[in-house]
Enzyme design. Structure first.
Site, PDB file in Angstrom:
ATOM      1  CD  GLU A   1      47.443  22.765  28.158  1.00  0.00           C
ATOM      2  OE1 GLU A   1      46.100  22.486  27.926  1.00  0.00           O
ATOM      3  OE2 GLU A   1      48.089  22.774  28.306  1.00  0.00           O
TER       4      GLU A   1
ATOM      5  CD  GLU B   1      40.959  40.987  39.654  1.00  0.00           C
ATOM      6  OE1 GLU B   1      40.154  41.826  39.803  1.00  0.00           O
ATOM      7  OE2 GLU B   1      41.246  39.979  39.849  1.00  0.00           O
TER       8      GLU B   1
END
Length: 306
Positions: free
Chosen positions: A87, A118
């Site tokens: 963004e 992960e």
């Protein structure tokens, strides 16, 4: 037994006594309970205000020196980092490489679960190496429980390379130590759905990233007052926003603002300087460059600003 082997003691994994009968609540009771618990998010952000401010200042200094900001995370944490990074270019017209998100599993993990990835610290280390992270860069490790190997590996690799490291976690420092120069703890308490850190922990993380990236861009001169004067005019919505900013700040009507915007090469900053100083586009750009892109500083140094 290490933190990585047994996580039940972590604040993010504990059972919330207020939701022990979650499956027996009415829909309205569910909404009310979530609303009440989410109120703790703002308190958690307030408690971390000093660390967030330090993170803004350190990151702004690094980016001003040509460095980059990286978010690294897995699962929800990784997705929030990628979102915040994505963004920045449309909001602040920043180069795409200036703020980047790294998520365990790569782009595919944005739309489907890849939480099994992960647990590989070496993948986090490799992600740092492959992006050639150096001293003037900043790496923000995001892990709600503070134990994600992918994130810890990335932070450790970044520290070895001399980069500034920042951690964001939702557990107390006494429970988990983080390898970071600035340690941000967002203590929102146990989730209503035990262990589901996409809830309060995710909300708090999103707010912290909003504050960090926006604060950094303000420091870098991407904002004038509370207007995003470095907005990238790439679609109708952003074109309309640019015209409204120009009209509001200059008093020009929409047609006049549109003419000024095109004359400036669709740069709101240049358009404002040109309007307030009567400089042409090239002169306005030179003035802006002299002040490192800070519109207010440029205007204060220019004679004839209205």
């Amino acid at each position: 037994m290490s933190n990585l082997e047994e996580r039940g003691h972590l604040l993010t994994e504990q059972v919330n006594p207020k939701s022990e009968n979650l499956d027996r609540l009415s829909s309205l009771e569910l909404v009310d309970l979530f609303n009440h618990e989410d109120g703790k998010v703002l308190s958690a952000i307030a408690a971390a205000r000093a660390e967030l401010a330090r993170a803004i200042d350190r990151t702004a200094d690094s980016l001003r020196d040509g460095g980059r900001l990286f978010y690294i995370g897995a699962g929800t944490s990784g997705r929030l980092g990628v979102l915040d990074a994505a963004e920045c270019p449309p909001t602040f017209c920043s180069p795409p490489e200036q703020v980047q998100g790294i998520i365990a599993g790569g782009a595919g993990a944005l739309i489907r679960s890849s939480e099994d990835l992960e647990d590989r610290a070496e993948d986090g280390e490799d992600a740092i190496v492959r992006r050639h992270i150096v001293e003037r860069d900043v790496v923000v490790g995001i892990t709600a429980g503070g134990t994600t190997p992918f994130v810890i590996g990335g932070l450790q690799a970044a520290r070895r390379r001399g980069a500034t490291t920042i951690s964001i976690a939702c557990v107390p420092a006494q429970q988990v130590d983080m390898p970071a120069d600035i340690d941000i703890r967002l203590l929102v308490g146990p989730e209503l759905l035990a262990g589901s850190t996409r809830l309060k922990a995710g909300t708090a993380t999103k707010l912290a990233l909003n504050i960090l990236s926006t604060g950094v861009m303000v420091k870098l001169g991407k904002v004038y007052g509370n207007r995003m004067v470095d907005v990238s005019v790439t679609n109708r919505k952003l074109h309309d926003r640019a015209l409204r900013i120009l009209s509001d700040l200059t008093g020009l009507n929409r047609q006049e603002a549109g003419f000024l915007l095109e004359k400036s090469g669709r740069s709101v900053k240049l358009a404002l300087i040109m309007h307030w100083t009567d400089l042409d586009k090239g002169e306005a750009q030179l003035l802006l460059d002299t002040h490192d892109g800070h519109l207010r500083s440029a205007l204060e140094s220019a004679p004839g600003k209205g």
